[in-house]
Design a protein around this motif. Structure first.
Motif, short mmCIF file in Angstrom:
data_model
loop_
_atom_site.label_atom_id
_atom_site.label_comp_id
_atom_site.label_asym_id
_atom_site.label_seq_id
_atom_site.Cartn_x
_atom_site.Cartn_y
_atom_site.Cartn_z
N THR A 25 48.35 71.36 66.65
CA THR A 25 48.98 71.75 65.39
C THR A 25 48.63 70.75 64.30
OG1 THR A 25 50.82 72.76 66.59
CG2 THR A 25 51.18 72.28 64.27
N LEU A 26 48.63 69.47 64.63
CA LEU A 26 48.25 68.45 63.66
C LEU A 26 46.78 68.61 63.27
CD1 LEU A 26 48.74 65.92 62.02
CD2 LEU A 26 48.43 64.57 64.11
N MET A 27 45.94 68.92 64.24
CA MET A 27 44.51 69.14 63.97
C MET A 27 44.35 70.28 62.95
SD MET A 27 41.47 68.03 65.08
CE MET A 27 39.81 68.55 65.55
N ARG A 28 45.14 71.32 63.11
CA ARG A 28 45.09 72.45 62.16
C ARG A 28 45.45 71.98 60.75
NH1 ARG A 28 49.65 76.13 63.41
NH2 ARG A 28 50.71 74.76 61.95
N GLU A 29 46.48 71.15 60.64
CA GLU A 29 46.90 70.67 59.34
C GLU A 29 45.84 69.77 58.70
OE1 GLU A 29 49.49 71.49 57.44
OE2 GLU A 29 49.92 72.99 58.97
N LEU A 30 45.16 68.98 59.51
CA LEU A 30 44.15 68.06 58.98
C LEU A 30 42.87 68.78 58.57
CD1 LEU A 30 44.60 65.13 61.53
CD2 LEU A 30 45.00 64.99 59.06
N THR A 31 42.54 69.86 59.27
CA THR A 31 41.24 70.51 59.05
C THR A 31 41.35 71.86 58.35
OG1 THR A 31 41.25 71.68 61.17
CG2 THR A 31 40.35 69.43 61.15
N GLY A 32 42.53 72.47 58.36
CA GLY A 32 42.66 73.83 57.83
C GLY A 32 42.10 74.87 58.76
N HIS A 33 41.81 74.48 60.00
CA HIS A 33 41.20 75.38 60.97
C HIS A 33 42.11 75.51 62.18
CE1 HIS A 33 37.85 77.33 63.12
NE2 HIS A 33 38.19 76.60 64.16
N SER A 34 42.33 76.71 62.66
CA SER A 34 43.24 76.92 63.79
C SER A 34 42.55 76.63 65.12
CB SER A 34 43.74 78.37 63.79
OG SER A 34 44.58 78.60 62.69
N PHE A 35 43.32 76.01 66.01
CA PHE A 35 42.88 75.74 67.37
C PHE A 35 43.92 76.33 68.31
CE2 PHE A 35 41.01 72.59 64.67
CZ PHE A 35 39.72 72.46 65.13
N ASP A 36 43.52 76.52 69.56
CA ASP A 36 44.47 77.06 70.54
C ASP A 36 45.65 76.11 70.70
OD1 ASP A 36 42.98 79.30 71.04
OD2 ASP A 36 41.92 78.42 72.76
N THR A 37 46.85 76.65 70.53
CA THR A 37 48.05 75.88 70.81
C THR A 37 48.90 76.72 71.75
OG1 THR A 37 49.27 76.81 68.93
CG2 THR A 37 48.03 74.79 68.53
N LEU A 186 50.72 60.05 57.57
CA LEU A 186 49.49 59.94 58.35
C LEU A 186 48.27 60.01 57.44
CD1 LEU A 186 47.85 59.81 60.95
CD2 LEU A 186 48.13 62.30 61.16
N GLU A 187 48.27 60.91 56.48
CA GLU A 187 47.14 61.02 55.56
C GLU A 187 46.94 59.71 54.80
OE1 GLU A 187 46.84 65.71 54.42
OE2 GLU A 187 48.44 64.57 53.48
N SER A 188 48.04 59.07 54.41
CA SER A 188 47.94 57.80 53.70
C SER A 188 47.33 56.72 54.59
CB SER A 188 49.34 57.37 53.24
OG SER A 188 49.31 56.10 52.64
N ALA A 189 47.75 56.68 55.86
CA ALA A 189 47.20 55.68 56.78
C ALA A 189 45.72 55.93 57.04
CB ALA A 189 47.98 55.70 58.09
N LEU A 190 45.34 57.21 57.20
CA LEU A 190 43.92 57.53 57.40
C LEU A 190 43.10 57.17 56.17
CD1 LEU A 190 44.19 60.97 59.24
CD2 LEU A 190 43.35 58.83 60.21
N ALA A 191 43.65 57.42 54.99
CA ALA A 191 42.94 57.09 53.76
C ALA A 191 42.63 55.59 53.71
CB ALA A 191 43.76 57.51 52.54
N LEU A 202 35.23 60.32 52.32
CA LEU A 202 36.05 61.05 53.29
C LEU A 202 37.49 61.23 52.80
CD1 LEU A 202 34.87 59.36 56.63
CD2 LEU A 202 33.94 61.39 55.49
N LEU A 203 37.84 60.60 51.71
CA LEU A 203 39.22 60.71 51.20
C LEU A 203 39.60 62.15 50.87
CD1 LEU A 203 39.36 57.54 48.91
CD2 LEU A 203 40.41 57.83 51.16
N GLN A 204 38.59 62.98 50.60
CA GLN A 204 38.85 64.39 50.30
C GLN A 204 39.54 65.11 51.47
OE1 GLN A 204 35.19 66.90 50.36
NE2 GLN A 204 34.13 65.02 51.00
N PHE A 205 39.39 64.60 52.68
CA PHE A 205 39.95 65.28 53.86
C PHE A 205 41.39 64.90 54.13
CE2 PHE A 205 35.30 64.89 55.01
CZ PHE A 205 35.01 66.19 54.62
N VAL A 206 41.93 63.94 53.38
CA VAL A 206 43.32 63.52 53.61
C VAL A 206 44.10 63.50 52.30
CG1 VAL A 206 42.88 62.21 55.72
CG2 VAL A 206 42.59 61.09 53.51
N SER A 207 43.74 64.39 51.41
CA SER A 207 44.44 64.46 50.13
C SER A 207 44.90 65.87 49.85
CB SER A 207 43.54 63.97 49.01
OG SER A 207 42.39 64.77 48.90
#
Length: 207
Positions: A25-37, A186-191, A202-207
């Motif tokens: 679910t977190l992966m989906r939020e980070l990428t905008g792409h659905s994965f099997d959950t 989490l986005e702030s920490a990754l940034a 890469l900041l575009q992926f966590v904003s």
């Protein structure tokens, strides 16, 4: 070599953690792409990689370890070993290792395993990331179900060997609720990790 089909990408962010803590679910939020959950543990058995056409970068959701319904212990141990080997093999390219835990259950799980004389998986993985030179981020998920937020996060710091209060570790301890898209800490920490690595593109992926 486990998990052989790694895309030809350089840097990555990996998500690690027990089964059923919400990594997909977190992966989906980070990428905008659905994965099997799934509602039962162990849905993800191979890494889920997600990359973009441009930047030399990807997010990787590694299979969950620990209890999995209907999966024998030998297979569970093999998955955990494969996860460890993947992180070891790619440590130089991992910009951030995100340990995802269930905020409501993690203290009970750690204490139960510790009481049995075991090293709890979550604690072991936190220190393993440090040992291979990856500064870990702990995404404390499902915080919408936690009433005593600060107390719970202080207890988690204590179990991980960090001196409370948790607020002094906001680049390490990130309370989130992936299901509702509330992942800003989490986005702030990754940034910050991306800036430290001189990868501002890469900041575009966590904003």
């Amino acid at each position: 070599m486990p998990f052989e089909n790694r895309p030809d990408r350089g840097d990555e962010v990996v998500l690690v953690g027990r089964s059923n803590v919400g990594k997909s679910t977190l992966m989906r939020e980070l990428t905008g792409h659905s994965f099997d959950t799934g509602g039962k543990p162990g849905v993800t058995r191979q890494p889920n990689h997600y990359d973009w056409a441009g930047p030399d970068f990807m997010f990787t959701d590694l299979p969950g370890f620990g209890f999995m319904s209907g999966v024998e212990e030998g297979k569970r141990e093999q998955i955990k070993t494969d996860v460890v080997r993947y992180v070891e093999a790619n440590a130089d390219d991992i910009l951030a290792g995100v340990l995802v835990v269930d905020g409501k259950a993690v203290i009970d799980i750690i204490d139960r395993h510790r009481g049995n004389g075991d090293i709890p998986h979550d604690v072991e993985m936190f220190h393993f990331l440090q040992d291979v030179g990856i500064d870990p981020i702990v995404a404390v998920n499902k915080m919408d179900k936690v009433d005593d937020r600060d107390e719970r996060l202080d207890e988690l710091c204590d179990r991980l060997g960090l001196f409370p209060p948790w607020q002094q570790y906001q680049e390490t301890i990130c309370p989130i609720t992936a299901k509702t898209g509330s992942i800003e800490p989490l986005e702030s920490a990754l940034a910050q990790r991306f800036r430290d690595a001189k990868r501002d593109e890469l900041l575009q992926f966590v904003s």
